[in-house]
Each structure stands twice: as C-alpha cells, then as structure tokens.
Design an enzyme around this catalytic site. Structure first.
Site, PDB file in Angstrom:
ATOM      1  N   LYS B  78     -28.004  -0.347  13.735  1.00 42.63           N
ATOM      2  CA  LYS B  78     -28.621  -0.837  14.976  1.00 42.63           C
ATOM      3  C   LYS B  78     -28.387  -2.336  15.092  1.00 42.63           C
ATOM      4  O   LYS B  78     -28.501  -3.065  14.095  1.00 42.63           O
ATOM      5  CB  LYS B  78     -30.129  -0.532  14.916  1.00 42.63           C
ATOM      6  CG  LYS B  78     -30.901  -0.909  16.176  1.00 42.63           C
ATOM      7  CD  LYS B  78     -32.380  -0.535  16.052  1.00 42.63           C
ATOM      8  CE  LYS B  78     -33.125  -0.763  17.367  1.00 42.63           C
ATOM      9  NZ  LYS B  78     -34.558  -0.389  17.268  1.00 42.63           N
ATOM     10  N   SER B 158     -36.297   2.742  21.120  1.00 44.79           N
ATOM     11  CA  SER B 158     -35.263   1.767  21.371  1.00 44.79           C
ATOM     12  C   SER B 158     -33.976   1.993  20.587  1.00 44.79           C
ATOM     13  O   SER B 158     -32.923   1.486  20.984  1.00 44.79           O
ATOM     14  CB  SER B 158     -35.780   0.362  21.056  1.00 44.79           C
ATOM     15  OG  SER B 158     -36.003   0.210  19.668  1.00 44.79           O
ATOM     16  N   SER B 182     -39.722   3.934  18.062  1.00 45.04           N
ATOM     17  CA  SER B 182     -38.302   3.683  18.342  1.00 45.04           C
ATOM     18  C   SER B 182     -37.316   4.381  17.416  1.00 45.04           C
ATOM     19  O   SER B 182     -36.109   4.336  17.676  1.00 45.04           O
ATOM     20  CB  SER B 182     -38.013   2.181  18.317  1.00 45.04           C
ATOM     21  OG  SER B 182     -38.484   1.580  19.493  1.00 45.04           O
TER      22      SER B 182
END
Lengths: 95, 491
Positions: B78, B158, B182
């Site tokens: 990420k 997210s 998330s």
C-alpha cells in the site's frame, strides 16, 4: 451545534487551508452533516468515566539517552521543494 | 491467473523451496499479470526493475539453502508504507513527488524475510475513505462485477488497491493499514482474507500517519494461512515506535487448522441493524453454524455501545488526522504553492494538495479540538471510547473467545454511488468494523459466500488483545466450509 459561514472560514484558517468564497456554503453543509451525526453521542452518560488515553495498557518504553542517529542532513533536505545547502527556504517571515 | 499466479502464497513458498520454479519465474508471472491488469488501476507505481533485482537475490539465497520465511514471494505494498528510494504518495497530490530516504519497519521486516516488491498500490487519500475513490490517481476498479453487468464497482477502501491486486491474482499477498476498517472492508468486498492486528502488534514507524491511536498495519492474502505467514513477518517489537509492544511473535501458521472445540463465540445482538439485508443475516447464521459444526459454542452477547462507535470515531480520527497532517506545509517535503507570505503559502499549498475528503476531515478535526469545543467533543468521545472497550472486556471476562459479525452492511457498490451528497452515507460502511479499532482489538475478515448478484460477502471475527491465533484458527474453519472465491477475469 451547527457551523455558520463565518465559522467555516475561521476553522479553515486555523487548519491553514485556503477556501474559495463559492466553497464556503457547501463545505458548511458537509461539516454540519458530520456534526449532526456525531451529536448522538450526547445521549451517552459518561459521568465518572475516564477518557481513553491508551488503548493498550502499557508503560511508556524508555531508551538510553544517547545519540543513535544523525549526520544525514542530505537525506533530510532531499525532498524539500526549495532548499539551499542544508537549509529549507521559506518566504520572508521577519521584517 | 496463470499456473504460477494461481498458487497460494504458502504453495508458492513451498514450491520455491523445492526449486520447482525460480523466484525470477514467479516474479515474471506476476509482473505480466500486473501489466495486463492496468484497467483495474490498482497500482500507482510498478517496480519491475526492483522486483527483478530482489528475485535474483532470492534465487541466490534459495540456491544456498538460506531462504527466509518469505523468500522470493512477490508482494504489493500500500502506498502508505514508506519505501526507501521508491516514491510514496499516500495517494495524495501533496506527496506526489515524495521519495523516502528510509524504509518503514513493516516493509523492512518483509524484505528481511526475503519478500519481493512488485509495486505500490492505490488507496483512499491518506487512507481516508471506504471505496478507494478519494485517491489522487483515480478510483481503483474492483475485479468483481455483478452477474450480467459491466458496471465498475469499488474494491472498498482505504486499502482498495492492495485488496484488488490480491483478488485479481496480481501478487501473492499485500499490505494494508486499518484505522476504521480499511483492511477488513476491502477484503470483504474483494472476496479475500484481511487481518487487522491488535493495536501495537505491528510497528507504525515509517507508515504515513492518519490517526495514530487507531492505525495498524496488516496483511491481505487469498487464504487464512497466507495471512498468518505474512503477519509473522510483519509483526514484532520496534524501538522506533513506543506503542509497539515487546511481545514474542508466535508462529501464527501453526494456529491454522487448530481445533476450535469448546471455544465460545459471541454473537452481538446490536449488530442486527435495522434494514440489514436478509442474505447478510443468512450468511451470519451460516457462519455461526459452521463454527458450531467444528465444535465451538455460540452465545448471544450484548455490546450496548456499538451504535456510538462510529460517531465517536468521527471525532477521534479527524482530530488526530488534523494534528498528523499539520506537517504538510510545503516546507520540508511535498508540494509547495507560492503565496504572498508564509501563511498564504501554507494555505494555498494545503488547498491545492489535499483532496475534498481530507480537507473535510482536517477541518472537522480542527473544529472539535478548537478552544471551547475540546471538552464537548474530543474529551466526550474519548470517554465513550472507554465504554466501547469496556463492552468487549466484559464479554471476554465472561469467557467469550471471539465475536462473530458480518464485516460490512452490504456488498460492494458502484463507483460514484455513495457519499457524493452526504459524506456520512459513505462513513456508514464502517459500522461493523470501527468498534474494533476503537477498542484496539484484532479483527479478521474471511469470505463467507456470494450474494444474489454474485458479489462476495465477508464474515468478521474479533478477538482478545494479542490473540490473533484464535482468529486464524476460527477463520480457517469458515474458509474450509465456505470455500474460496475468485472473480471472473474481464480485464
């Protein structure tokens, strides 16, 4: 509690975010929607309840008070948008 | 997926050790898959050169019999984890040119154990969102579609890029961060496994901060076992993060397949929210039955503070974000927009660099922390948070080993469908996951089945602090009963 356009401008300035005049109303509406949502917390009786300060109970870790890092000024300034040698450049702040 | 990319991370690991194929062959298979899947927009940066170089080193170590626990396994990271010499943006314009001079502890642990970096994945800007639509690189498109429809769906957020990449077979596993859901919500939307560890299990050092008392890194993978393998490498003490605990890291993989006989599973009645889809309720009951079939016992429990977790979160998280994001001032790194004086420069820089959702949350946070409102909002919310944690503590003290809930109130929705008028509509996605962050507990999402439209739905298990092993054991039971789910390739 709800925020008016003057409060939106004041909060934006505190947050150091420029807000255009035509954005103030819609931003105020969004902030009020969020504040209305969080307002339901007022139903909760919190008398005698300690506010949370640490989600996992733990003693603060201590370390030896000694230099463990440093001498990396090049790395520290390498991403600066404006720099001179090992200094960050900013607009004049002192007259 | 081709033959190599369809292997689980554990299968690939075992095959690499037996030298059935090389790390270079594996990385090439994944790089080809990544290249063919650009329509998903899951990656914000592909790093093929680095991937090749790392795979070569892995092959050399494997040849010497010195391979680490993750040797040669290609991962996606990420774009919230700082990677030394590799651009890290948090999917924000304000960091669009930021190249860290250091490596986050979590990724450093992965490379120490031999993993290979394929690239950086998209996320909601600064991890603020539940759909990956607030990324400055544009939305990520889920590899899943509704049956008979070509409409683009969100992967969740997210950590949407990392979840989509795992579901589409673009990496063997990936990293995410979870502040309010998330990791678990995108895992649920994408039909994969995602775990948020106990607060303090993984170091936060070098991860772009959103809300420091809630943020926690964790793994995504296609199986429970794969997540267990990844967590063992990611977790561990770090002197650079004072909230990171000094506890031994167990062999999580050993918990996969462990007996769950006699374990007591709490079913919280407050999660049966009004308007909940009937198929979600069916899924939840089925999950409970699977655990009972494996010898566990289910018990109805009460977590009365549940409905207040999300509103309390929307005070605590923006407050911490407004403080954490104060560092983006156009001076030391990131974007700078010139102004008439220094304050004007700050204001223009932050207006141009932050997207709408980030600006909104920074302003809410600034408001609730401002003079005269601190006690009414922030302090009050922190007291509510104490009560939320107490709910769970009471259940665990009564002998509950884990709590079973649905992960999300619905399956994935379409791009542009939610939150455009009222931001709260989007926030409600995290209603089942956010309690876990507020209480600092571990939580896992495991695929439980598909809905009537063919979209994945996840089941969430919540554990005692630092008992991730229980979640892996119970998660494996659900996985075995439910099976695995793979999207039909359309990209």
């Amino acid at each position: 509690m709800s925020v008016d356009s003057e409060t939106v401008r004041r909060v934006a300035h505190l947050a150091r975010i420029a807000v255009a005049d035509d954005e103030v109303d819609s931003l105020g509406g969004e902030l009020n929607a969020i504040l209305a949502f969080v307002d339901q917390l007022r139903e909760v009786d919190v008398r005698g309840v300690e506010p949370m300060t640490s989600v996992t109970p733990m003693a603060m870790k201590m370390r030896q008070d000694e230099v463990s890092d440093g001498g990396i000024a090049d790395a520290i300034v390498q991403n600066a948008p404006a720099r001179e040698d090992h200094f960050f450049l900013v607009p004049k702040v002192v007259e | 997926m081709n033959a190599l990319t369809s292997l689980s991370l554990a299968q690939a690991r075992d095959a690499l050790r037996k030298r059935e194929f090389s790390a270079t062959e594996l990385v090439e298979a994944y790089l080809a898959a990544v290249e063919q899947a650009r329509a998903l927009n899951a990656f914000v940066l592909e790093t093929p050169d680095r991937a090749h170089a790392m795979a070569e080193k892995s092959d050399a170590r494997l040849a010497r019999g010195e391979g680490g626990p993750l040797e040669g396994l290609p991962l996606a990271i990420k774009d919230l984890f700082c990677t030394e010499g590799v651009r890290t943006t948090a999917s924000s314009r304000i960091l669009e040119n930021f190249v860290p001079a250091y490596e986050s502890t979590v990724t450093a642990n992965l490379w120490r154990d031999g993993a290979v970096l394929l690239g950086k994945t998209s996320n909601d800007e600064f991890a603020m969102g539940s759909s990956n639509e607030t990324s400055c690189f544009g939305p990520v498109i889920s590899p899943w579609r509704r049956r008979g429809s070509a409409q683009g769906l969100v992967p969740g957020g997210s950590s949407g890029g990392s979840a989509a990449a795992v579901a589409a077979g673009l990496c063997a596993g990936s990293t995410g961060t979870d502040t309010g859901g998330s990791i678990r919500q995108p895992a649920s939307f994408c039909g994969i496994v995602g775990l948020k560890p106990t607060y303090g299990r993984c170091s936060r050092w070098g991860t772009v901060a959103f809300a420091s008392s809630l943020d926690q890194a964790g793994p995504f993978a296609r199986t429970v076992r794969d997540c267990a393998i990844l967590l063992r490498s990611m977790a561990g003490n770090d002197p650079k993060d004072t909230t990171c605990v000094d506890l031994p890291v167990p062999d999580y993989e050993a918990a996969v397949g462990a007996s769950v006989k006699g374990k007591r599973i709490g079913i919280p009645k407050e999660y049966r929210v009004p308007g909940m889809a009937a198929e979600l309720e069916t899924l939840w009951e089925r999950g409970a039955q699977w655990l009972k079939d494996a010898g566990a016992e289910t018990v109805e429990i009460s977590l009365p503070m549940t409905k207040y977790a999300l509103p309390a979160y929307y005070i605590v998280a923006p407050a911490e974000a407004s403080s954490n994001l104060a560092r983006y001032d156009g001076v030391r790194y990131g974007l700078r927009v010139a102004g008439s004086d220094i304050t004007d420069m700050y204001e223009r820089t932050r207006a141009a660099g932050f997207g709408k959702e980030v600006r909104r949350r920074v302003m809410i946070g600034t408001y609730v922390l401002s003079a005269g409102y601190y006690d009414a909002y922030y302090l009050h919310a922190q007291k509510v948070r104490t009560l939320i944690k107490r709910d769970f503590e009471r259940c665990f003290a009564d002998g509950i080993d884990a709590v079973l809930t649905p992960t999300t109130p619905s399956a994935a929705f379409a791009i542009g469908e939610k939150g455009s008028v009222d931001p709260v509509e989007m926030y409600l996605n995290d209603i089942f996951t956010v309690t876990v962050n507020m209480a600092g507990l571990p939580g896992i999402s495991v695929p439980g089945g598909l809905d009537a439209q063919g979209l994945p739905l996840g089941l969430q298990l919540i554990g005692r602090p630092f008992d991730e092993e229980m979640l892996f054991a119970l998660g494996a039971v659900i996985e075995k009963a439910a099976g695995r789910f793979t999207p039909q390739r359309w990209w």
